[in-house]
Every structure is written in structure tokens, then in C-alpha cells.
Design a protein around this motif. Structure first.
Motif, PDB file in Angstrom:
ATOM      1  N   LEU A 151       8.241   0.351   5.210  1.00  0.00           N
ATOM      2  CA  LEU A 151       9.009   0.791   4.052  1.00  0.00           C
ATOM      3  C   LEU A 151       9.518   2.213   4.235  1.00  0.00           C
ATOM      4  O   LEU A 151       8.769   3.085   4.695  1.00  0.00           O
ATOM      5  N   ASP A 152      10.783   2.436   3.881  1.00  0.00           N
ATOM      6  CA  ASP A 152      11.254   3.811   3.818  1.00  0.00           C
ATOM      7  C   ASP A 152      10.825   4.398   2.473  1.00  0.00           C
ATOM      8  O   ASP A 152      10.213   3.711   1.640  1.00  0.00           O
ATOM      9  N   PHE A 153      11.131   5.659   2.233  1.00  0.00           N
ATOM     10  CA  PHE A 153      10.621   6.318   1.031  1.00  0.00           C
ATOM     11  C   PHE A 153      11.204   5.720  -0.250  1.00  0.00           C
ATOM     12  O   PHE A 153      10.513   5.597  -1.262  1.00  0.00           O
ATOM     13  N   GLU A 154      12.465   5.317  -0.203  1.00  0.00           N
ATOM     14  CA  GLU A 154      13.065   4.698  -1.397  1.00  0.00           C
ATOM     15  C   GLU A 154      12.367   3.381  -1.726  1.00  0.00           C
ATOM     16  O   GLU A 154      12.079   3.091  -2.898  1.00  0.00           O
ATOM     17  N   GLU A 155      12.079   2.580  -0.720  1.00  0.00           N
ATOM     18  CA  GLU A 155      11.352   1.327  -0.945  1.00  0.00           C
ATOM     19  C   GLU A 155       9.945   1.605  -1.473  1.00  0.00           C
ATOM     20  O   GLU A 155       9.415   0.860  -2.308  1.00  0.00           O
ATOM     21  N   PHE A 156       9.336   2.678  -0.978  1.00  0.00           N
ATOM     22  CA  PHE A 156       8.015   3.083  -1.459  1.00  0.00           C
ATOM     23  C   PHE A 156       8.092   3.481  -2.938  1.00  0.00           C
ATOM     24  O   PHE A 156       7.188   3.157  -3.724  1.00  0.00           O
TER      25      PHE A 156
END
Length: 461
Positions: A151-156
Motif C-alpha cells: 500500500l502507498d500512503f494514500e491507500e493506507f
């Protein structure tokens, strides 16, 4: 919990594109490839047929003879008696295609035929021809690719219940370089620290959130995954289609992998990664194969030094000098003692946190789709943490979790060198700000800055 992934929309784009070819979804094990592909397939096709080459070895025989589509489908029907192979409304999923190299070769036939959609997943595709004398033919020009990461930070943020409206506000502040109120900034700063400790592997993120944000529960999963990854070290398929493990290489890979966290902490050294720290007297010729294996498997990111700040950066790479990063921040934190996580979360880590944040920067830049480069001049003791090619020229990207100096960036931006750069960003723990030659960006907005740079680049083209 169900985790929303950007890859789903990319799969939709692929399906809706006229004349699309078989799709390879590749990436590190446990990043969610199988889950998102199965979810997408079941929601967008009437017929989904999964060839699980890892757990159903008998399926390998389907590809032992002629690789034309009619022959493959005729054989496959014997193994999937309850499935409907309806033309133009069926997707074939080749799970762990690296375990059946000839299935990879067959993708050319499916691309030319066009009656069936094919999605293949694989976690060790980069080593499919490892040590093979009779190389498997990769059908160049007959495949499309989707690289999945953790996961990238936006997905996190999505997984943590942050809405698109709230994220769009962060993106707006990033674009306008607008200072964020302290309460909101501290909230997102805490989420970024959670992201660093937990990482982006879906099972770890789900465990962390479902357990009431229990860091130890998340770490337990990370430690297990590290064991699973190590079990793959040195694994390959030989010329006879038999799975082999080179135990000497496996031992070498473990030593190599284990050395990265401590080597990250070394400061003021142009040669950020030293083979001699893996083994006394170690040389690149001895360990090159191991590094290539880890890089192709998706566990390690390599950031090369450039000997000149001129674009294209790829033409100025000196492959003798590089930094090495772990591709998921959670995995890196799990490789350190648990007390490191405690001290990091409590802001008691001091200067040692620089290695953790530099690894974060490498991960974020890589997830944004940029190759990794840095600049270091050993004689003058000058270094620029990362370099990015933007729409308006070279961008200097400095990760400064502590009050590190930026002498090299200052010299470039002030015109004191033959080199030029369009912008300099200083990535910090605190808020937005403007310096004499740089713009400060809070770490929790760095991913949105990188997306902005990427969008500007492609809009320019």
C-alpha cells in the motif's frame, strides 16, 4: 477488513482498452496481487478460471505440448469440468505463472487469438530464467504489465478511514504549499509514523487496524512474512521444470539482506553500500548475483549515484556506488529490535531515525514511479539525498528528519556549480515553509508532492 487498492481501477482500464493483451501483474509476494485480481475478475466477468500453478502442480501438464489456444483450452477443460469457457466472457487467471514458465510463453498465442482474457500473477518473474541454459521465451510485445507494491500512503489513509474529501484537502494544501493547522498536522504526522512502523503489506495493515492499532500484533505478522520471504531465497525452476534451491546462494542472500538496515545508518560516505560489511574482503563480483536476485524479487530497492547533475540522469549513473533500501518500511522496522520501534514512536530515536526516514523517502519515490538516484562527491563531502527528473528540469529532493545540512543543494540552487536545478524540496517532520533556496514539505504530504511532480511531467509530454 477490505482494503481499497488503486490497482483495481488500473485493471478496469486494461479491460476496457480495445485490443488489450494478456496482463502480467507482478510484485513482491503478499502485496495483494491474488486478492485484487480475483476480486476484479469475479466482479467483471461471468466466468473466472484460476490456474493455481503453486498448489495444483498437475496443471503444468496443460502446457507441456503445443501452446496454441485451442489445445490449451481442450486440455484445461479436463481439469475444470464445472467451468464454462465461454468465448469473450471468460478470464483465465494464471496464478504464480513463474512456477509454469511455459504458460508465460503461451501468452503470445492468447494475445494473437483474442478470444480469452488472461491475467497472470507472479512474485519471482524477474528470476524466471535464473541459471537456465535453455531460456524460457518471453513473448516480447504480447504482454502488458501492472506492477503492484505494498500500500502507498494514500491507500493506507483509506484503510484508516480517511475520506477522499480529507485527502483532497491534503492534496490542495500540498499544491498551494499552504500551512496546515497544528492539530491536523499532528494527526497526519502520527499516521505517517504508523505507516512507517506497520508498512503497507495488506495482511499487516488489516491486522494492525483490526487489533485496535496493536503494533506488536502487526510486528508478529511482519516477522512471519520475513521468514516466508527468506524461504524463497535462492529458489528457481531448472531446465527440467523442477524447483531448485541453491542453499549457498540462500545463505548469501540472507547475509546480504540482513546487512541493509545497519548500512543505511552510515553517514557521509559516497559508497553507501559496502560488500565488505557483509563479509570481510567481500567484493561486488561475489555478491552481484545475490543483489540482482533480491532486487528482481521486489524486496530491495537500489538507488544509484550519478557523477553529474545532468539529465537524463540514467546516462550519468556510476553503478559502483549505490544505496540499498528495503522496499516496505514495515519490513525494515521488523528487522530492527522491537525497542527501535518503541523509541521511534516516542520520538526518542535521535539521529538514528535518519536511516528510517531515508528508507521511507526511497520507498515513496519508487512507489510514485520514479527511478532512484542520488548525488555524492566524496572528495568535497557533498551529497544530495535524491534526484528526480521533473517537467521543468532537475528536482533536488532532500529528506531531513533531523536538521541536516544541504550544502550541495544550496550550491546548485545558488548558481555556485556548473549544474542547474528547477526546484529543491526539503522533506521534514513539521509543516510547509519557504527557505532561502528550498521549499519545506511535511513528510505526510510528500507522497502527494511526488504525484504532483509525476502529473506535471506527463501533462507536459
Amino acid at each position: 477488513m477490505e482494503i481499497k487498492r488503486k490497482a483495481y481501477n488500473k485493471l478496469l482500464e486494461w479491460k476496457n482498452k480495445i485490443g488489450h493483451k494478456p496482463l502480467i501483474v507482478e510484485g513482491l509476494r503478499q502485496v495483494g496481487k491474488s486478492y485484487i485480481v480475483e476480486k476484479f475478475a469475479n466482479e467483471n466477468y461471468d466466468n473466472v478460471i484460476t490456474f493455481d500453478f503453486r498448489h495444483r502442480k498437475e496443471l503444468l501438464s496443460i502446457f507441456s505440448g503445443d501452446l496454441d489456444v485451442d489445445t490449451i483450452i481442450r486440455k484445461a477443460k479436463l481439469f475444470f469440468l464445472d467451468k464454462n469457457f465461454e468465448i469473450q466472457n471468460t478470464v483465465l487467471i494464471f496464478e504464480e505463472i513463474n512456477d509454469c514458465p511455459l504458460a508465460r510463453t503461451s501468452l503470445k498465442s492468447f494475445a494473437l487469438d483474442g478470444r480469452y482474457d488472461v491475467i497472470a500473477t507472479g512474485s519471482l518473474l524477474g528470476v524466471i530464467n535464473f541459471r537456465r541454459k535453455n531460456k524460457i521465451k518471453i513473448p516480447t510485445g504480447y504482454e502488458e504489465y501492472l506492477n503492484m507494491t505494498s500500500l502507498d500512503f494514500e491507500e493506507f489513509l483509506w484503510a484508516n478511514g480517511i475520506s477522499d474529501e480529507q485527502i483532497n484537502e491534503l492534496k490542495k494544501c500540498t499544491k498551494e504549499r499552504k500551512e496546515i493547522d497544528s492539530f491536523t498536522a499532528n494527526y497526519y504526522k502520527k499516521l505517517m509514523k504508523d505507516y512507517i512502523v506497520v508498512g503497507g503489506l495488506p495482511e499487516v495493515v488489516s491486522t494492525f487496524i483490526d487489533s485496535g492499532r496493536n503494533y506488536i500484533e502487526a510486528r508478529n505478522i511482519l516477522e512471519r512474512l520475513l521468514i516466508d520471504y527468506r524461504s524463497d531465497f535462492g529458489r528457481f525452476i531448472d531446465d527440467n521444470g523442477t524447483e531448485e534451491i541453491d542453499y549457498r546462494l540462500q545463505s548469501q542472500l540472507n547475509a546480504f539482506f540482513d546487512s541493509i538496515p545497519k548500512q543505511l545508518a552510515r553517514e557521509n560516505d559516497i559508497n553507501k553500500f559496502k560488500y565488505s560489511e557483509i563479509k570481510k574482503g567481500g567484493r561486488s563480483t561475489e555478491f552481484k548475483e545475490g543483489f540482482d536476485w533480491l532486487e528482481k524479487a521486489g524486496l530491495v530497492l537500489r538507488c544509484f549515484n550519478v557523477n553529474a547533475l545532468e539529465t537524463p540522469l540514467s546516462m550519468n549513473v556510476d553503478e559502483s556506488y549505490f544505496k540499498a533500501f528495503i522496499s516496505d518500511t514495515g519490513l525494515l522496522m521488523a528487522m530492527y529490535p522491537v525497542v527501535t520501534t518503541r523509541d521511534f514512536l516516542n520520538d526518542n530515536l535521535g539521529s538514528r531515525k535518519g536511516a528510517i526516514y531515508e528508507n521511507l523517502a526511497g520507498v515513496l519515490i519508487s512507489k510514485a514511479g520514479f527511478p532512484l538516484y542520488y548525488y555524492a562527491n566524496g572528495e568535497k563531502h557533498l551529497e544530495i539525498d535524491f534526484l528526480i527528473e521533473g517537467a521543468d528540469g532537475l528536482i533536488l529532493y532532500e529528506e531531513k528528519s533531523t536538521n541536516g545540512k544541504m550544502a550541495a543543494s544550496r550550491a546548485v540552487m545558488n548558481g555556485e556549480t556548473p549544474y542547474k536545478a528547477s526546484k529543491c524540496y526539503k522533506i521534514i517532520e513539521n509543516n510547509f515553509g519557504e527557505g532561502a533556496f528550498f521549499t519545506s514539505i511535511p513528510q505526510f504530504c510528500a507522497p502527494f508532492l511526488l504525484d504532483e511532480i509525476n502529473k506535471e511531467l506527463y501533462d507536459f509530454i
